[in-house]
Design a protein around this motif. Structure first.
Motif, PDB file in Angstrom:
ATOM      1  N   UNK A  30      10.597   5.706 -45.008  1.00 39.66           N
ATOM      2  CA  UNK A  30       9.125   5.384 -45.339  1.00 39.66           C
ATOM      3  C   UNK A  30       8.795   5.940 -43.373  1.00 39.66           C
ATOM      4  N   UNK A  31       8.902   5.563 -42.931  1.00 45.39           N
ATOM      5  CA  UNK A  31       8.442   5.324 -41.325  1.00 45.39           C
ATOM      6  C   UNK A  31       7.995   7.443 -40.912  1.00 45.39           C
ATOM      7  N   UNK A  66      10.216  -3.450 -40.765  1.00 39.95           N
ATOM      8  CA  UNK A  66       8.963  -3.851 -42.180  1.00 39.95           C
ATOM      9  C   UNK A  66       7.630  -2.969 -41.505  1.00 39.95           C
ATOM     10  N   UNK A  67       7.434  -3.482 -40.445  1.00 34.94           N
ATOM     11  CA  UNK A  67       6.505  -3.406 -39.335  1.00 34.94           C
ATOM     12  C   UNK A  67       6.484  -2.234 -39.237  1.00 34.94           C
ATOM     13  N   UNK A  68       7.564  -1.515 -38.665  1.00 35.98           N
ATOM     14  CA  UNK A  68       7.564  -0.108 -38.202  1.00 35.98           C
ATOM     15  C   UNK A  68       7.840   0.796 -39.419  1.00 35.98           C
ATOM     16  N   UNK A  69       7.677   0.626 -40.443  1.00 33.53           N
ATOM     17  CA  UNK A  69       7.615   1.238 -41.562  1.00 33.53           C
ATOM     18  C   UNK A  69       8.940   2.246 -42.282  1.00 33.53           C
ATOM     19  N   UNK A  70       9.677   1.271 -41.652  1.00 31.71           N
ATOM     20  CA  UNK A  70      11.487   1.560 -42.425  1.00 31.71           C
ATOM     21  C   UNK A  70      11.428   0.966 -43.915  1.00 31.71           C
ATOM     22  N   UNK A  71      12.856   1.293 -44.513  1.00 30.32           N
ATOM     23  CA  UNK A  71      12.738   0.831 -45.547  1.00 30.32           C
ATOM     24  C   UNK A  71      13.061  -0.406 -45.580  1.00 30.32           C
ATOM     25  N   UNK A  72      12.658  -1.251 -46.629  1.00 30.72           N
ATOM     26  CA  UNK A  72      13.236  -2.468 -46.502  1.00 30.72           C
ATOM     27  C   UNK A  72      14.242  -2.787 -47.966  1.00 30.72           C
ATOM     28  N   UNK A  77      21.473   1.622 -45.620  1.00 27.12           N
ATOM     29  CA  UNK A  77      22.456   3.166 -46.519  1.00 27.12           C
ATOM     30  C   UNK A  77      21.422   3.664 -46.870  1.00 27.12           C
ATOM     31  N   UNK A  78      20.198   3.857 -46.566  1.00 29.76           N
ATOM     32  CA  UNK A  78      18.592   4.700 -46.159  1.00 29.76           C
ATOM     33  C   UNK A  78      18.944   5.717 -45.353  1.00 29.76           C
ATOM     34  N   UNK A  79      18.887   5.222 -44.574  1.00 27.90           N
ATOM     35  CA  UNK A  79      18.859   5.404 -42.564  1.00 27.90           C
ATOM     36  C   UNK A  79      20.736   6.096 -42.665  1.00 27.90           C
ATOM     37  N   UNK A  80      21.681   5.551 -43.240  1.00 23.42           N
ATOM     38  CA  UNK A  80      22.745   6.322 -42.457  1.00 23.42           C
ATOM     39  C   UNK A  80      23.127   7.357 -43.765  1.00 23.42           C
ATOM     40  N   UNK A  81      22.395   7.742 -45.138  1.00 23.23           N
ATOM     41  CA  UNK A  81      22.427   8.742 -46.060  1.00 23.23           C
ATOM     42  C   UNK A  81      20.870   9.481 -45.479  1.00 23.23           C
ATOM     43  N   UNK A  82      19.883   9.645 -44.635  1.00 25.82           N
ATOM     44  CA  UNK A  82      19.706  10.709 -44.513  1.00 25.82           C
ATOM     45  C   UNK A  82      19.882  10.710 -43.016  1.00 25.82           C
ATOM     46  N   UNK A  83      20.557  10.331 -42.654  1.00 29.27           N
ATOM     47  CA  UNK A  83      19.976  10.391 -41.142  1.00 29.27           C
ATOM     48  C   UNK A  83      22.379  11.813 -41.317  1.00 29.27           C
ATOM     49  N   UNK A  84      22.880  11.610 -42.350  1.00 30.99           N
ATOM     50  CA  UNK A  84      23.481  12.611 -42.340  1.00 30.99           C
ATOM     51  C   UNK A  84      23.497  14.082 -43.472  1.00 30.99           C
ATOM     52  N   UNK A  85      22.220  13.704 -44.207  1.00 24.64           N
ATOM     53  CA  UNK A  85      22.266  14.597 -44.702  1.00 24.64           C
ATOM     54  C   UNK A  85      21.248  15.815 -43.344  1.00 24.64           C
ATOM     55  N   UNK A  86      20.623  15.354 -42.325  1.00 22.32           N
ATOM     56  CA  UNK A  86      20.205  16.293 -41.853  1.00 22.32           C
ATOM     57  C   UNK A  86      21.692  16.747 -41.010  1.00 22.32           C
ATOM     58  N   UNK A  87      22.443  16.085 -40.481  1.00 20.18           N
ATOM     59  CA  UNK A  87      23.776  16.105 -39.746  1.00 20.18           C
ATOM     60  C   UNK A  87      24.059  17.695 -40.341  1.00 20.18           C
TER      61      UNK A  87
END
Ligand SMILES: NC(=O)c1ccc[n+]([C@@H]2O[C@H](COP(=O)([O-])OP(=O)(O)OC[C@H]3O[C@@H](n4cnc5c(N)ncnc54)[C@H](OP(=O)(O)O)[C@@H]3O)[C@@H](O)[C@H]2O)c1
Length: 115
Positions: A30-31, A66-72, A77-87
């Protein structure tokens, strides 16, 4: 893994890498700053992905996810998968003779997910 295995894959006449990911990767990030970078497939670089993960870890340690808009929910897990998709996209562009993709297994009952 990539560093170790790409020389071996280069010996193959049909080299293939399949990264096990999740459809919850990018769509749950969500960031806005991170989403804009990760969605821009043409201009993605390893350095940009690393920068996003460093910022995420910094915000995590400061307790400001939360205040920076990252998923709660399922945040890391979400960030690691998003990063792996990008990679995976970066890798697929670099090794255009390889077949490189991500796959999402779907929501399935496994050791990790006791449904
Ligand atoms: N299940 C779902 O609904 C779902 C949905 C979306 C994405 N995924 C993704 O699918 C993948 C598999 O998930 P799963 O649900 O099948 O989980 P799982 O049942 O916990 O299986 C994980 C597998 O990874 C192995 N493993 C863990 N750490 C390892 C390491 N350091 N080196 C080598 N092998 C290691 C485990 O081996 P051991 O058994 O020997 O520990 C296990 O066989 C994950 O990437 C997950 O994020 C799953």
């Amino acid at each position: 893994m990539r560093e170790a295995l790409i020389p071996l894959l280069q010996l193959s006449d049909s080299p293939r890498i399949v990264n096990v990911s999740s459809s919850g990767g990018l769509k749950n990030v969500s960031n806005e700053w991170a989403t804009a970078i990760l969605s821009d497939a043409e201009n993605l670089t390893q350095e940009k992905v690393d920068e996003i993960l460093s910022q995420y870890l910094k915000d995590y340690k400061e307790g400001s996810l939360e205040t920076k808009g990252w998923p709660a929910y399922f945040s890391a897990c979400t960030l690691s998968k998003a990063a792996m998709n990008a990679y995976t996209r970066i890798l697929a562009k670099k090794y255009s003779g390889f077949c490189i993709n991500c796959v999402c297994p779907g929501f399935v009952k496994t050791d990790r997910y006791k449904l």
